[in-house]
Design a protein around this motif. Structure first.
Motif, PDB file in Angstrom:
ATOM      1  N   LEU A  96       0.844  -1.200   0.000  1.00 60.80           N
ATOM      2  CA  LEU A  96       0.000   0.000   0.000  1.00 60.80           C
ATOM      3  C   LEU A  96       0.884   1.256   0.000  1.00 60.80           C
ATOM      4  CD1 LEU A  96      -2.898  -0.984   2.443  1.00 60.80           C
ATOM      5  CD2 LEU A  96      -2.530  -1.638   0.047  1.00 60.80           C
ATOM      6  N   GLY A  97       1.992   1.170  -0.731  1.00 57.81           N
ATOM      7  CA  GLY A  97       2.854   2.339  -0.929  1.00 57.81           C
ATOM      8  C   GLY A  97       3.834   2.621   0.189  1.00 57.81           C
ATOM      9  N   GLU A  98       3.821   1.810   1.253  1.00 52.36           N
ATOM     10  CA  GLU A  98       4.742   2.050   2.361  1.00 52.36           C
ATOM     11  C   GLU A  98       5.763   0.935   2.457  1.00 52.36           C
ATOM     12  OE1 GLU A  98       1.311   4.307   4.961  1.00 52.36           O
ATOM     13  OE2 GLU A  98       2.109   2.400   5.658  1.00 52.36           O
ATOM     14  N   GLY A  99       7.010   1.319   2.680  1.00 53.44           N
ATOM     15  CA  GLY A  99       8.077   0.341   2.786  1.00 53.44           C
ATOM     16  C   GLY A  99       9.299   0.840   2.050  1.00 53.44           C
ATOM     17  N   ALA A 100      10.035  -0.096   1.418  1.00 50.59           N
ATOM     18  CA  ALA A 100      11.222   0.291   0.657  1.00 50.59           C
ATOM     19  C   ALA A 100      10.876   0.315  -0.826  1.00 50.59           C
ATOM     20  CB  ALA A 100      12.353  -0.674   0.943  1.00 50.59           C
ATOM     21  N   TYR A 101      11.712   1.016  -1.591  1.00 45.44           N
ATOM     22  CA  TYR A 101      11.362   1.280  -2.997  1.00 45.44           C
ATOM     23  C   TYR A 101      12.272   0.522  -3.952  1.00 45.44           C
ATOM     24  CZ  TYR A 101       9.765   4.862   0.141  1.00 45.44           C
ATOM     25  OH  TYR A 101       9.237   5.508   1.232  1.00 45.44           O
ATOM     26  N   PHE A 102      12.781  -0.631  -3.484  1.00 48.76           N
ATOM     27  CA  PHE A 102      13.758  -1.410  -4.236  1.00 48.76           C
ATOM     28  C   PHE A 102      13.081  -2.458  -5.117  1.00 48.76           C
ATOM     29  CE2 PHE A 102      17.209  -4.741  -4.334  1.00 48.76           C
ATOM     30  CZ  PHE A 102      18.194  -3.956  -4.906  1.00 48.76           C
ATOM     31  N   PHE A 157       6.205  19.344   1.246  1.00 51.78           N
ATOM     32  CA  PHE A 157       5.031  19.956   0.626  1.00 51.78           C
ATOM     33  C   PHE A 157       4.837  19.486  -0.815  1.00 51.78           C
ATOM     34  CE2 PHE A 157       3.154  23.396  -1.934  1.00 51.78           C
ATOM     35  CZ  PHE A 157       1.894  23.404  -1.366  1.00 51.78           C
ATOM     36  N   MET A 158       5.989  19.297  -1.505  1.00 50.90           N
ATOM     37  CA  MET A 158       5.959  18.927  -2.925  1.00 50.90           C
ATOM     38  C   MET A 158       5.024  17.743  -3.213  1.00 50.90           C
ATOM     39  SD  MET A 158       9.436  18.517  -5.056  1.00 50.90           S
ATOM     40  CE  MET A 158       9.868  16.898  -4.444  1.00 50.90           C
ATOM     41  N   HIS A 159       4.950  16.781  -2.318  1.00 54.36           N
ATOM     42  CA  HIS A 159       4.141  15.586  -2.606  1.00 54.36           C
ATOM     43  C   HIS A 159       3.087  15.315  -1.529  1.00 54.36           C
ATOM     44  CE1 HIS A 159       6.931  12.716  -0.207  1.00 54.36           C
ATOM     45  NE2 HIS A 159       7.155  13.951   0.131  1.00 54.36           N
ATOM     46  N   HIS A 202       3.063   8.580  -4.286  1.00 49.93           N
ATOM     47  CA  HIS A 202       3.133   7.779  -3.050  1.00 49.93           C
ATOM     48  C   HIS A 202       4.020   6.539  -3.223  1.00 49.93           C
ATOM     49  CE1 HIS A 202       1.836   5.962   0.642  1.00 49.93           C
ATOM     50  NE2 HIS A 202       1.116   5.023   0.077  1.00 49.93           N
ATOM     51  N   GLY A 203       5.025   6.432  -2.347  1.00 52.95           N
ATOM     52  CA  GLY A 203       5.876   5.237  -2.388  1.00 52.95           C
ATOM     53  C   GLY A 203       6.804   5.170  -3.581  1.00 52.95           C
ATOM     54  N   THR A 204       7.243   6.342  -4.077  1.00 48.89           N
ATOM     55  CA  THR A 204       8.233   6.350  -5.167  1.00 48.89           C
ATOM     56  C   THR A 204       9.522   6.977  -4.642  1.00 48.89           C
ATOM     57  OG1 THR A 204       7.626   8.557  -5.922  1.00 48.89           O
ATOM     58  CG2 THR A 204       6.413   6.711  -6.876  1.00 48.89           C
ATOM     59  N   GLY A 218      14.774  13.549  -9.393  1.00 43.81           N
ATOM     60  CA  GLY A 218      14.735  13.286 -10.837  1.00 43.81           C
ATOM     61  C   GLY A 218      14.265  11.863 -11.106  1.00 43.81           C
ATOM     62  N   ALA A 219      14.867  10.916 -10.376  1.00 44.64           N
ATOM     63  CA  ALA A 219      14.475   9.512 -10.532  1.00 44.64           C
ATOM     64  C   ALA A 219      12.985   9.352 -10.227  1.00 44.64           C
ATOM     65  CB  ALA A 219      15.306   8.627  -9.608  1.00 44.64           C
ATOM     66  N   GLY A 220      12.546  10.026  -9.176  1.00 38.51           N
ATOM     67  CA  GLY A 220      11.151   9.889  -8.736  1.00 38.51           C
ATOM     68  C   GLY A 220      10.160  10.479  -9.727  1.00 38.51           C
ATOM     69  N   VAL A 221      10.507  11.618 -10.309  1.00 34.17           N
ATOM     70  CA  VAL A 221       9.608  12.243 -11.294  1.00 34.17           C
ATOM     71  C   VAL A 221       9.442  11.312 -12.495  1.00 34.17           C
ATOM     72  CG1 VAL A 221       9.364  14.161 -12.914  1.00 34.17           C
ATOM     73  CG2 VAL A 221      10.090  14.605 -10.565  1.00 34.17           C
ATOM     74  N   LEU A 222      10.583  10.781 -12.978  1.00 32.02           N
ATOM     75  CA  LEU A 222      10.516   9.872 -14.131  1.00 32.02           C
ATOM     76  C   LEU A 222       9.745   8.600 -13.784  1.00 32.02           C
ATOM     77  CD1 LEU A 222      13.946   9.842 -15.953  1.00 32.02           C
ATOM     78  CD2 LEU A 222      11.690  10.355 -16.890  1.00 32.02           C
ATOM     79  N   GLN A 223      10.026   8.074 -12.588  1.00 35.57           N
ATOM     80  CA  GLN A 223       9.335   6.850 -12.163  1.00 35.57           C
ATOM     81  C   GLN A 223       7.830   7.083 -12.109  1.00 35.57           C
ATOM     82  OE1 GLN A 223      10.140   5.629  -8.129  1.00 35.57           O
ATOM     83  NE2 GLN A 223       9.175   3.633  -8.399  1.00 35.57           N
ATOM     84  N   THR A 224       7.440   8.218 -11.521  1.00 39.11           N
ATOM     85  CA  THR A 224       6.022   8.543 -11.408  1.00 39.11           C
ATOM     86  C   THR A 224       5.391   8.633 -12.789  1.00 39.11           C
ATOM     87  OG1 THR A 224       6.479   9.765  -9.386  1.00 39.11           O
ATOM     88  CG2 THR A 224       4.423  10.262 -10.497  1.00 39.11           C
ATOM     89  N   TRP A 225       6.118   9.269 -13.703  1.00 34.93           N
ATOM     90  CA  TRP A 225       5.590   9.417 -15.052  1.00 34.93           C
ATOM     91  C   TRP A 225       5.443   8.057 -15.742  1.00 34.93           C
ATOM     92  CZ3 TRP A 225       3.614  13.307 -17.944  1.00 34.93           C
ATOM     93  CH2 TRP A 225       3.439  13.042 -19.303  1.00 34.93           C
TER      94      TRP A 225
END
Lengths: 144, 461
Positions: free
Chosen positions: A68-74, B320-322, B332-334, B398-405
Motif C-alpha cells: 500500500l505504498g509504504e516500505g522500501a522502494y527497491f 510539501f511537494m508531494h 506515493h511510495g516512489t 529526478g528519478a522519482g519524477v521519471l518513475q512517477t511518469w
C-alpha cells in the motif's frame, strides 16, 4: 517579534493549540475506528491470513517492497500483486518458490526464503486480502 | 563547562558519530545495490543493509538527543545531573543492545532472528523502522525510562526554563509514542494506522520539540541574545509544529484503507507544516543578526543556521511537494518519498545533533571553541556533506519524477523493474554524491583531531 505579542501569549497558543488538536485527532481516530469495518476487508482475516502477515513480517519483506505504498522502494508494490498476477495465489507462490539461491548476475533478485507450503499459502492469502482493502482507488494502475 | 556531570555527554556524542559513519557506509552499499543488483548478494541482501542503514540512523540520533540533554539540562537547571552514574550505565546498556541488534541483522537470517528472540510471544518485528526484535524494543523502553527519570529529576529539582520544559515534553512524547510499536494487530489497516503514531508523531511532532529546544539553547549561547526573546520564538515555533503536524498525520492516511476525509484533512494541515520550519529559519538568522557577542565557535553558528535552512528545505519544501492528495496519488511510495526522507532527516535531525556537538565538544575539552584550523576543516565538512545531500535529493527527485511518469501517470504504464532500469543513471549520480558525502564525513571526523592556533574568546559586537 513586537512587544505587543508577549511570551505568555505565545505560551498560551502552544498549550491551547496543542490540547485542541490532540483532542481533535483523538476524535477523528474514534470516527475512523467506527468507519474502518466497512472498508478494511477485516472479514477476510482468517487465521491463515494472520499467519501470512507474520510470514511477511518475519522475512522483512517491507525491507525491499512497498505494501500500500509504504516500505522500501527497491522492489515492486505488493498491495495489488494478487491482481497484477491475474488474481492468482498460485502465480504468487510459484514466483516466490522459483527464486535462485545465488541471485541473478548483475540484477536485483528476491532471496530464496525456503518457505514451507503452509507459509507460502498463508503469505499468498495475506497478499490477496491486502489487495481487497478499499484504498480509495490507489494505486493508479495495475503496475503499482 | 559549568557542571562536571555535563561531561557524560561526551560518551553519547562519540557513539553517535561512530554509528553515523556505519550508517553512511551501509548507505553506500544500498546505493550500489540499486545499480548493481547482485552486489553482496546473497550475503547482505538489500533489506538487511537497509535495516542497518535506517536503524543506525535512529539509534545514533537518539544517542545524540540524549547527549544533548545530558549536556544542556544541568546548565539550564543550574545543578549537577541527578545521577551521572545512571547516565553512564544506560549508555553502555544502549550501546551493547544496539550493537547486538545490528550484528543480529547482519549475521542471522531475519526469520532466524525472529525465532531466536521469541517474536512469537509478542510479534512486533518486520515493520519498517521498527524491525528491532521485541526484546530490543523492551530494552529501548527501559533505557528511555531511566533517561527520562534522570533528566526529569534534574529539571524538576533545579531551575526550570522554557528550553528544558519543552525538551522534557519532547522526550516524554518520544518515549510514550514508542509504546505503539508494541501494538501489531493482524488487521493491516489498523497496524499501519498506529504505526504512524510512532513514525509520524515522532519526526513531525515530538522530535521537532527536541530540535527546537536544542537550537534555542545553542542560539542563546552563541549569540548572547536575551533569553526572553528566544523563548518566545521557541513557543511560537513548537505551537505551529503541533497545530499543523498532529492532524498532518492525515497525509499518511490517504491510501491505506482509511476513510476519504483524511485526504482533505491531511492535505490542508500538512500543507501548513512548512510554516514552523520557515519560522525556524527566520528565527535562527534573526538571532544571529541581533547577536550581542561574536562567539569564537564559528562552526557551531554555521551548523545552527544550516539546520534551520536545510530542515525547511528537506522537511518543509520537499515534504510539501508531494503532500497534497491529488499529487500524492501518483507519487506515493516512489523515489520522491526517498528524496524527501533523505533531506528531511539530514536537515532537521542530523544537523541539529551535529550543531550541539559542535558547540559542546570544545567546551567539554576545556576550550571555548575548537582551534582555527579544526574549525576550517569542520566547515569544509559541513559544506561537503550539505551540498552532496542536496544533490542526493535532486537526483532522487529526478528519478522519482521519471518513475512517477513512466509507471503511474502515462496511458501506457510500464512495469516497476523496467522503469528502474530506465532511471538507473540517476541512481549512479546519487551514488557519486554519496561518496562525496562520505568524504565530508571523513573530514568531519578528522576535525576533532586537527591541531592549530587557538580561536580566542568571545568578543562583544
Amino acid at each position: 517579534m513586537s512587544e505587543v505579542f508577549t511570551k505568555s501569549m505565545a505560551r498560551n497558543i502552544y498549550y491551547g493549540g496543542s490540547v485542541f488538536f490532540i483532542l481533535l485527532f483523538l476524535a477523528l481516530t474514534f470516527d475512523t475506528m467506527g468507519t474502518l469495518p466497512k472498508q478494511d476487508n477485516r472479514a477476510a482475516i482468517t487465521p491463515q491470513v494472520a499467519l501470512g502477515k507474520k510470514v511477511w513480517e518475519e522475512n522483512d519483506c517491507i525491507g525491499c517492497h512497498t505494501l500500500l505504498g509504504e516500505g522500501a522502494y527497491f522492489a515492486p508494490e505488493l498491495g495489488n500483486v494478487y491482481k497484477r498476477f491475474g488474481n492468482s495465489t498460485e502465480a504468487i507462490k510459484a514466483f516466490i518458490k522459483s527464486r535462485p539461491v545465488n541471485g541473478v548476475p548483475g540484477r536485483r533478485s528476491m532471496p530464496q526464503f525456503n518457505l514451507s507450503d503452509e507459509e507460502l499459502e498463508a503469505l499468498a492469502q495475506f497478499l490477496k486480502y491486502s489487495s481487497e482493502i478499499n484504498t480509495q482507488n490507489w494505486p493508479p494502475n495495475i503496475q503499482g | 563547562m559549568k557542571y562536571s556531570s555535563q561531561a557524560v555527554a561526551k560518551l553519547y556524542f562519540m557513539a553517535a558519530i561512530g554509528l553515523f559513519v556505519g550508517q553512511i557506509l551501509f548507505g553506500l552499499v544500498l546505493g550500489l545495490q540499486y545499480v548493481i543488483g547482485d552486489f553482496l548478494f546473497p550475503a547482505i541482501p538489500f533489506n538487511v543493509a537497509r535495516m542497518v542503514h535506517t536503524n543506525l540512523l535512529i539509534v545514533w540520533l537518539l544517542f545524540g538527543f540524549m547527549g544533548a540533554a545530558y549536556y544542556l539540562v544541568p546548565e539550564e537547571a543550574e545543578r549537577e545531573l541527578y545521577s551521572p552514574k545512571l547516565a553512564v550505565a544506560l549508555f553502555w546498556i544502549f550501546l551493547v543492545a544496539g550493537a547486538l541488534t545490528i550484528l543480529g541483522y547482519l549475521l542471522v537470517p531475519y526469520a532466524g532472528l525472529a525465532q531466536m528472540t521469541g517474536n512469537d510471544l509478542l510479534p512486533t518485528m518486520g515493520r519498517e523502522f521498527l524491525e528491532q526484535p521485541t526484546i530490543t524494543k523492551i530494552g529501548i523502553v527501559i533505557v528511555a525510562l531511566g533517561f527520562l527519570f534522570n533528566v526529569g529529576m534534574t529539571i524538576l529539582t533545579g531551575r526550570k526554563t522554557v528550553i528544558t520544559m519543552v525538551l522534557l515534553t519532547g522526550l516524554t512524547g518520544l518515549a510514550v509514542l514508542f509504546l505503539f510499536s508494541f501494538y501489531n494487530p493482524d488487521n493491516l489497516v489498523l497496524d499501519k494506522y498506529y504505526w504512524w503514531w510512532v513514525v509520524h508523531l515522532w519526526v513531525e511532532g515530538v522530535w521537532e520539540l527536541i530540535l527546537g529546544s536544542i537550537l534555542a539553547f545553542v542560539l542563546i549561547k552563541v549569540t548572547g541574545v536575551d533569553r526572553e526573546v528566544i523563548e518566545k520564538w521557541l513557543y511560537v515555533i513548537i505551537a505551529m509544529t503541533l497545530i499543523t503536524g498532529i492532524i498532518g498525520t492525515g497525509h499518511h492516511y490517504f491510501w491505506i484503507g482509511t476513510p476519504g476525509y483524511w485526504q482533505w484533512l491531511g492535505s490542508v494541515f500538512s500543507a501548513l507544516e512548512p510554516i514552523p520550519f520557515f519560522m525556524m529559519t527566520v528565527f535562527a538568522f534573526n538571532m544571529v543578526n541581533k547577536r550581542r557577542l561574536n562567539h569564537p565557535n564559528k562552526a557551531a553558528v554555521l551548523w545552527a543556521e544550516g539546520t534551520a535552512v536545510m530542515a525547511f528545505l528537506g522537511a518543509g519544501v520537499w515534504g510539501f511537494m508531494h503532500t497534497l492528495a491529488p499529487v500524492n496519488y501518483y507519487t506515493h511510495g516512489t523515489q520522491i518519498t526517498a528524496a524527501h526522507g533523505h533531506m528531511a532527516f539530514y536537515g532537521a535531525y542530523v544537523m541539529i545533533v551535529l550543531t550541539i556537538i559542535s558547540y559542546a565538544w570544545p567546551i567539554m575539552r576545556g576550550e571555548k571553541a575548537a582551534n582555527k584550523r579544526a574549525q576550517v576543516v569542520e566547515m569544509w565538512a559541513f559544506w561537503l556533506m550539505t551540498v552532496s545531500m542536496v544533490f542526493i535529493t535532486l537526483f532522487l527527485t529526478g528519478a522519482g519524477v521519471l518513475q512517477t511518469w513512466l509507471q503511474r501517470y502515462t496511458d501506457t504504464p510500464l512495469p516497476f523493474m523496467e522503469v528502474q532500469a530506465k532511471i538507473a543513471p540517476f541512481y549512479w549520480m546519487r551514488e557519486v554524491a554519496g561518496l562525496v558525502f562520505m568524504i565530508g564525513l571523513a573530514l568531519y571526523v578528522y576535525s576533532f583531531f586537527a591541531k592549530g592556533e587557538s580561536s580566542g574568546d568571545a568578543t562583544p559586537v
